[in-house]
Write an enzyme that holds these catalytic residues in place. Structure first.
Site, PDB file in Angstrom:
ATOM      1  N   ASP A  83      30.161  36.422  39.183  1.00 37.48           N
ATOM      2  CA  ASP A  83      29.769  35.358  38.595  1.00 37.48           C
ATOM      3  C   ASP A  83      30.677  34.485  37.946  1.00 37.48           C
ATOM      4  OD1 ASP A  83      31.289  36.659  36.575  1.00 37.48           O
ATOM      5  OD2 ASP A  83      29.894  37.247  35.156  1.00 37.48           O
ATOM      6  N   TYR A 100      41.188  32.064  38.422  1.00 38.06           N
ATOM      7  CA  TYR A 100      41.874  33.401  38.716  1.00 38.06           C
ATOM      8  C   TYR A 100      43.127  32.966  39.338  1.00 38.06           C
ATOM      9  CZ  TYR A 100      38.538  36.767  36.657  1.00 38.06           C
ATOM     10  OH  TYR A 100      37.836  37.590  35.636  1.00 38.06           O
TER      11      TYR A 100
HETATM   12  P1  NAD Z   1      31.835  49.262  30.578  1.00 42.71           P
HETATM   13  O1  NAD Z   1      32.882  50.319  30.746  1.00 42.71           O
HETATM   14  O2  NAD Z   1      31.089  48.852  29.345  1.00 42.71           O
HETATM   15  O3  NAD Z   1      30.634  50.070  31.397  1.00 42.71           O
HETATM   16  C1  NAD Z   1      30.778  50.815  32.600  1.00 42.71           C
HETATM   17  C2  NAD Z   1      29.828  51.793  32.509  1.00 42.71           C
HETATM   18  O4  NAD Z   1      30.206  52.600  33.820  1.00 42.71           O
HETATM   19  C3  NAD Z   1      30.359  52.903  31.696  1.00 42.71           C
HETATM   20  O5  NAD Z   1      29.381  53.347  30.845  1.00 42.71           O
HETATM   21  C4  NAD Z   1      30.831  54.141  32.596  1.00 42.71           C
HETATM   22  O6  NAD Z   1      30.644  55.519  31.781  1.00 42.71           O
HETATM   23  C5  NAD Z   1      30.149  54.008  33.558  1.00 42.71           C
HETATM   24  N1  NAD Z   1      30.574  54.582  34.909  1.00 42.71           N
HETATM   25  C6  NAD Z   1      32.018  54.632  35.435  1.00 42.71           C
HETATM   26  N2  NAD Z   1      31.968  55.362  36.404  1.00 42.71           N
HETATM   27  C7  NAD Z   1      30.848  55.601  36.652  1.00 42.71           C
HETATM   28  C8  NAD Z   1      30.134  56.290  38.029  1.00 42.71           C
HETATM   29  N3  NAD Z   1      31.083  56.766  38.890  1.00 42.71           N
HETATM   30  N4  NAD Z   1      28.970  56.106  37.720  1.00 42.71           N
HETATM   31  C9  NAD Z   1      27.901  56.065  36.979  1.00 42.71           C
HETATM   32  N5  NAD Z   1      28.605  55.406  35.769  1.00 42.71           N
HETATM   33  C10 NAD Z   1      29.947  55.370  35.726  1.00 42.71           C
HETATM   34  O7  NAD Z   1      32.236  48.191  31.321  1.00 42.71           O
HETATM   35  P2  NAD Z   1      31.825  46.534  31.380  1.00 42.71           P
HETATM   36  O8  NAD Z   1      32.809  45.569  30.994  1.00 42.71           O
HETATM   37  O9  NAD Z   1      30.436  46.317  30.877  1.00 42.71           O
HETATM   38  O10 NAD Z   1      31.805  46.057  32.834  1.00 42.71           O
HETATM   39  C11 NAD Z   1      31.195  46.906  33.785  1.00 42.71           C
HETATM   40  C12 NAD Z   1      31.586  46.441  35.353  1.00 42.71           C
HETATM   41  O11 NAD Z   1      31.104  45.038  35.580  1.00 42.71           O
HETATM   42  C13 NAD Z   1      33.052  46.334  35.306  1.00 42.71           C
HETATM   43  O12 NAD Z   1      33.402  46.577  36.787  1.00 42.71           O
HETATM   44  C14 NAD Z   1      33.224  44.798  35.268  1.00 42.71           C
HETATM   45  O13 NAD Z   1      34.643  44.573  35.961  1.00 42.71           O
HETATM   46  C15 NAD Z   1      31.961  44.143  36.290  1.00 42.71           C
HETATM   47  N6  NAD Z   1      31.792  42.919  36.123  1.00 42.71           N
HETATM   48  C16 NAD Z   1      31.928  42.280  37.175  1.00 42.71           C
HETATM   49  C17 NAD Z   1      31.511  40.961  37.189  1.00 42.71           C
HETATM   50  C18 NAD Z   1      31.591  39.843  38.361  1.00 42.71           C
HETATM   51  O14 NAD Z   1      31.850  38.916  38.439  1.00 42.71           O
HETATM   52  N7  NAD Z   1      31.398  40.848  39.643  1.00 42.71           N
HETATM   53  C19 NAD Z   1      30.768  40.263  35.878  1.00 42.71           C
HETATM   54  C20 NAD Z   1      31.283  41.006  34.656  1.00 42.71           C
HETATM   55  C21 NAD Z   1      31.359  42.363  34.730  1.00 42.71           C
HETATM   56  C1  G6P Z   2      34.329  37.034  34.819  1.00 41.70           C
HETATM   57  C2  G6P Z   2      34.484  37.788  36.319  1.00 41.70           C
HETATM   58  C3  G6P Z   2      34.308  39.179  36.200  1.00 41.70           C
HETATM   59  C4  G6P Z   2      34.808  39.632  35.042  1.00 41.70           C
HETATM   60  C5  G6P Z   2      34.341  38.905  33.875  1.00 41.70           C
HETATM   61  C6  G6P Z   2      34.447  39.726  32.340  1.00 41.70           C
HETATM   62  O1  G6P Z   2      33.070  36.794  34.741  1.00 41.70           O
HETATM   63  O2  G6P Z   2      33.937  37.055  37.377  1.00 41.70           O
HETATM   64  O3  G6P Z   2      34.709  39.628  37.411  1.00 41.70           O
HETATM   65  O4  G6P Z   2      34.615  41.006  34.785  1.00 41.70           O
HETATM   66  O5  G6P Z   2      34.814  37.732  33.900  1.00 41.70           O
HETATM   67  O6  G6P Z   2      35.865  39.549  32.130  1.00 41.70           O
HETATM   68  P1  G6P Z   2      36.256  40.184  30.654  1.00 41.70           P
HETATM   69  O7  G6P Z   2      37.783  40.120  30.538  1.00 41.70           O
HETATM   70  O8  G6P Z   2      35.689  39.248  29.599  1.00 41.70           O
HETATM   71  O9  G6P Z   2      36.009  41.651  30.592  1.00 41.70           O
HETATM   72 MN    MN Z   3      34.140  38.470  39.244  1.00 41.91          MN
END
Ligand code: NAD
Ligand code: G6P
Ligand code: MN
Length: 448
Positions: free
Chosen positions: A170, A264
């Site tokens: 995102d 980044y």
């Molecule tokens: P979070 O820790 O709040 O939530 C992650 C959840 O995943 C937890 O509840 C955990 O128990 C669960 N989990 C971990 N391993 C698991 C497994 N093997 N099976 C099932 N559940 C499992 O984390 P968050 O900050 O909400 O972020 C979630 C993910 O989304 C992270 O990887 C973050 O980097 C990603 N993210 C990516 C983007 C992007 O741009 N691609 C944007 C936002 C968040």
């Molecule tokens: C951006 C990135 C994600 C990252 C998110 C949250 O949107 O694309 O990959 O997980 O930021 O970052 P933060 O530091 O707020 O958990």
């Molecule tokens: Mn990302």
């Protein structure tokens, strides 16, 4: 009209309530039969699920809701998996950030040693989810945004080449919203872009309005003065630390003023500055634990206690509507143009065809069709070759359980100054990640 069934994997994520509210806001575009939350931490998920169940009852009582830790229940009879897991949760993110900083190296969730460490944890978790989906709903699509997306995408390319997986980030979406606002447009959807790179490692080369007028000169000028800071604040990335990232894009852009960059890249171009401006005792993980995580879990608990969402401060994660756009593209063959992380296969003509690159794609029911971005300049090519080698070495290290390859990966990372520092960080990361990483062996030639 068909109604879709969705499993959100990582149901206990801080992003789940915002995404559920976003899905509820888009039911006219993407009708839903059932939402299931799946997590391997029942307690964490229970709080989020308890609140989401009430939100659904209030806003769309016809949607079936399931909260489960049973893979068969979670992954049967579904059309889409939306995957956002964090292996090791914030406690391990904190280690990823703090261990490199001890050695004077950038500590970041997805870049450098922290991203490598997180990748070594994520690969197994994401593959497990893909396998559950293929076992119980073989025709479903896996929409992944679990980080570090670059490494996860390379792992799924290599190890699950025939699975229906889409990897998306995102950050470009968030940046495009800021670009749009910087030149007085109301939405990024008024722009068509050309972009190339790796995940969290790319550049915009062309930005046009729907009539084909070139918007890049105006945007470039804004970025060269202010970075991505605009009068309108990012709703998604609103804290001071994100604001300084958006401001720093000005210095990142100075390296190639013809383009505008992903934020980044600052970790690769200005690592000394980043370390000097980091607090090794209080990193982004601490900020998120005290901020977003605390807020989301307190708000969810209030909804459960009051048995109503009245007065809640939880809000729609509007920017996350790209997830609906992606699911709709697959479901309705919309051919929407979106940036995805896909196998290069010639899209960047002078770059490794097997690299997972981030480029615009037309997305339809058969998946993404990457658009050709052509040849890229030497500067970007050099940077990307180094970085993609790091990402591939991490996946190979995970498959082969190879200490040697992981040490090579860390040494090759532009952020790490020497093989010695790489080794010192690696040895400490191995200790911290016991039980999460495969046990690495120092012997033996690789099999890949
Ligand atoms: P979070 O820790 O709040 O939530 C992650 C959840 O995943 C937890 O509840 C955990 O128990 C669960 N989990 C971990 N391993 C698991 C497994 N093997 N099976 C099932 N559940 C499992 O984390 P968050 O900050 O909400 O972020 C979630 C993910 O989304 C992270 O990887 C973050 O980097 C990603 N993210 C990516 C983007 C992007 O741009 N691609 C944007 C936002 C968040
Ligand atoms: C951006 C990135 C994600 C990252 C998110 C949250 O949107 O694309 O990959 O997980 O930021 O970052 P933060 O530091 O707020 O958990
Ligand atoms: Mn990302």
């Amino acid at each position: 009209m068909k109604k879709f069934s969705i499993t959100i994997a990582g149901g206990g994520s801080t992003f789940t309530p915002g995404i559920i509210l976003m899905l509820l806001d888009n039911l006219d575009k993407f009708p839903i039969h059932e939402i299931k939350l799946y997590d391997n931490d029942p307690e964490r998920q229970a709080t989020v699920a308890g609140a989401c169940e009430i939100l659904l009852k209030e806003q769309a009582p016809d949607i079936r809701f399931v909260e489960t830790t049973d893979p068969e229940e979670a992954f049967s009879n579904i059309d889409f998996v939306m995957a956002h897991i964090r292996e090791g949760k914030y406690a391990m993110r904190e280690q990823d950030e703090k261990i490199p900083l001890k050695y004077g190296v950038v500590g970041q969730e997805t870049c450098g040693p922290g991203g490598i460490a997180y990748g070594m944890r994520s690969i197994g978790g994401v593959l497990e989810l893909v396998d559950y989906m293929e076992k119980y709903s073989p025709d479903a699509w896996f929409l992944n945004y679990s980080n570090p997306a670059a490494i996860v995408a390379e792992a799924t390319r290599l190890l699950r080449p025939n699975s229906n997986i889409l990897n998306i980030c995102d950050m470009p979406i968030g940046i495009e919203e800021l670009m749009a606002s910087s030149i007085g447009l109301s939405s990024r959807k008024e722009m068509d872009v050309k972009y190339y790179g790796l995940n969290h490692f790319g550049w915009w080369t062309d930005i046009r309005d729907k009539e084909g007028n070139d918007l890049l000169p105006q945007i470039r000028e804004h970025v060269s003065k202010h970075g991505y800071v605009t009068v309108e604040k990012s709703k998604q990335h609103s804290e001071a630390s994100w604001n300084s990232t958006f401001a720093k894009a000005k210095d990142v852009q100075a390296l190639d003023p013809e383009t505008v960059p992903n934020t980044y890249l600052k970790y690769y171009f200005y690592p000394d500055y980043e370390v000097a401006h980091s607090n090794p005792e209080f990193t982004r993980a601490n900020e998120v634990m005290e901020g977003r995580e605390k807020f989301v879990f307190e708000e969810c608990q209030k909804i459960i206690d009051n048995q109503t969402s009245k007065g809640t401060e939880l809000h729609i994660d509007e920017h996350a509507s790209y997830i609906v756009d992606l699911a709709r593209a697959i479901a309705y063959n919309t051919k929407e143009r979106m940036l995805l992380i896909v196998e290069n296969n010639g899209a960047i003509s002078n770059f490794d065809p097997t690299a997972m690159v981030e480029v615009p794609c037309l997305v339809g029911s058969q998946g993404p069709e990457p658009l050709v971005m052509g040849e890229i300049p030497r500067f970007q090519k050099g940077l990307m070759e180094q970085q993609v080698a790091v990402e591939k070495l991490v996946v190979e290290a995970w498959v082969e359980k190879s200490y040697q390859k992981l040490w090579q990966a860390l040494t090759l990372s532009k952020i790490v100054p020497s093989a010695q520092v790489a080794k010192d960080i690696l040895d400490e990361l191995i200790e911290a990640n016991k039980g999460y990483w495969p046990e690495l062996s120092k012997e033996g030639a690789g099999t890949l």
